[in-house]
Design an enzyme around this catalytic site. Structure first.
Site, PDB file in Angstrom:
ATOM      1  N   CYS A  34       9.857  22.304  -9.291  1.00 37.29           N
ATOM      2  CA  CYS A  34       8.406  22.110  -9.159  1.00 37.29           C
ATOM      3  C   CYS A  34       7.886  21.828  -7.763  1.00 37.29           C
ATOM      4  CB  CYS A  34       7.971  20.981 -10.093  1.00 37.29           C
ATOM      5  SG  CYS A  34       8.150  21.455 -11.807  1.00 37.29           S
ATOM      6  N   PHE A  77      10.622   6.598  -3.891  1.00 31.68           N
ATOM      7  CA  PHE A  77      10.589   7.938  -3.282  1.00 31.68           C
ATOM      8  C   PHE A  77      10.642   7.888  -1.758  1.00 31.68           C
ATOM      9  CE2 PHE A  77      10.113  11.894  -5.690  1.00 31.68           C
ATOM     10  CZ  PHE A  77      10.463  11.373  -6.929  1.00 31.68           C
ATOM     11  N   ARG A  96       0.840  -1.204   0.000  1.00 26.65           N
ATOM     12  CA  ARG A  96       0.000   0.000   0.000  1.00 26.65           C
ATOM     13  C   ARG A  96       0.873   1.251   0.000  1.00 26.65           C
ATOM     14  NH1 ARG A  96      -3.258  -1.350   5.281  1.00 26.65           N
ATOM     15  NH2 ARG A  96      -1.124  -1.904   5.773  1.00 26.65           N
ATOM     16  N   ALA A 151      15.839   9.005   2.104  1.00 27.74           N
ATOM     17  CA  ALA A 151      16.094  10.185   2.945  1.00 27.74           C
ATOM     18  C   ALA A 151      17.263  10.953   2.334  1.00 27.74           C
ATOM     19  CB  ALA A 151      16.425   9.743   4.356  1.00 27.74           C
ATOM     20  N   GLN A 192       8.461  22.507  -4.474  1.00 26.35           N
ATOM     21  CA  GLN A 192       8.097  23.561  -3.510  1.00 26.35           C
ATOM     22  C   GLN A 192       6.982  24.452  -4.074  1.00 26.35           C
ATOM     23  OE1 GLN A 192      11.143  25.441  -1.185  1.00 26.35           O
ATOM     24  NE2 GLN A 192      10.224  27.447  -1.457  1.00 26.35           N
TER      25      GLN A 192
END
Ligand code: UGA
Length: 320
Positions: free
Chosen positions: A133, A122, A117, A125, A135
């Site tokens: 893009c 991504f 899930r 750390a 921020q």
């Protein structure tokens, strides 16, 4: 050009990320310039490619096209980027907890990512996310909804915290001062395989170190020297000097020569291939490595004699 043939209807396509309801502004301008009986149309077709990946050349097959209302399309792109950024801030928040408790963020990420899930991507750390893009898109979700705005703002706040936490760790570990100390910064782009420095976390880290009096020696395989100087507001000096606040180096070895610390800011693949024995021999002692991307072999560095600091993990440094 848009109004070159005003008698013909036009379709305007929003391709890049835009603030929510940008199509409304575009429509208002178009409608105000329409000839009677000529209707212009606006549609949103955002692209989700990340920098450094090859463009898709062929047309997307019809069955894979997703159609939705204009506002959903605009918002999907913003929410996708914001959720990716939020994921990085989440793992970076976990990295601070790991450093405080003795857990290892890579192990935590591996365990957490094994849950289908959540998924494994991504969850690296780092010293913080950058790029043109993330921020901007997160902040574009901070509309006139205070609780929602506070939620998304915290993603950016955590990212700022991570960058300064990393820079502060360098200062504290170098015996509470970097004044007059040479620091080699390896990598300046916001991620590997690009020369793009927009919102690069390296910029904030370097500025903080410069403010504290450090002498930086920066090397990046792709970013031009002029760009690094511009980002750090350090014009080219009249002549090279050992006491220069910023020296842009042509390779990692010359950057590290005489340095008190090597700081990894971008995860370029070539950095893990470096001869760290050679680098150690050329550095001031004790020699530190601060790995802001967790891409080096930390055990091997410890064996060479480095004091090693990484994001979200404590490494044994001879009791220090
Ligand atoms: C991002 C999105 O990933 C794309 O889907 C989107 O189309 C694009 O923005 C855009 O809107 O133009 P990009 O900015 O090229 O793509 O870069 P990413 O690969 O997403 O990385 C962004 C930042 O997050 C980098 O600084 C990267 O080092 C950092 N990052 C990424 C981490 O710190 N940890 C990770 O696990 C992943």
């Amino acid at each position: 050009t848009l109004f070159a043939r005003p008698s013909q209807p036009k379709i305007v396509v929003e391709k890049s990320t835009v603030p929510v309801r940008a199509a409304e502004s575009i429509c208002t301008i178009l409608r105000a310039n329409e000839r009677p009986g000529v209707r212009h149309t606006v549609l949103s077709n955002p692209e989700f490619l990340a920098e450094g990946f090859r463009c898709v050349r062929s047309l997307v097959p019809k069955e894979r096209l997703v159609t939705m209302n204009l506002w959903s399309s605009e918002l999907s792109k913003l929410v996708a980027n914001a959720m990716l950024a939020q994921r990085i801030s989440s793992i970076n928040a976990a990295s601070a907890i790991c450093e405080a408790t003795g857990a290892d963020v890579s192990e935590v990420a591996q365990a957490v990512g094994a849950d289908s899930r959540i998924g494994p991507r991504f969850l690296c750390a780092s010293l913080g996310f950058g790029g043109s893009c993330f921020q901007k898109d997160v902040l574009n979700l901070c509309l006139n909804l205070p609780e929602v705005a506070r939620y998304w703002e915290s993603v950016v706040t955590l990212n700022q915290y991570q960058k300064y936490r990393f820079a502060d760790k360098i200062i504290v570990d170098l015996f509470n001062t970097v004044k007059g100390k040479r620091i080699a910064v390896l990598g300046f782009a916001f991620k590997k395989d690009t020369g793009d420095t927009r919102e690069s976390p390296a910029i904030d880290v370097c500025r903080r170190l410069i403010d504290e009096g450090a002498l930086l020696r920066v090397y990046d395989p792709k970013v031009a020297s002029s760009q690094i100087r511009l980002d750090l507001n350090q014009p080219e000096p009249d002549e090279a000097s050992d006491a220069a606040v910023l020296t842009v180096c042509s390779d990692a070895y010359s950057a590290a020569e005489g340095a008190h610390a090597v700081v990894i800011c971008t995860e370029w693949s070539e950095f893990s291939q470096l001869d760290f024995g050679r680098i150690f021999a050329s550095m001031a002692k004790p020699a530190f490595v601060f790995d802001g991307r967790n891409v080096l072999d930390h055990e091997a560095l410890l064996r060479i004699g480095f004091r090693v600091r990484a994001v979200g993990k404590r490494l044994d440094c001879g009791g220090v």
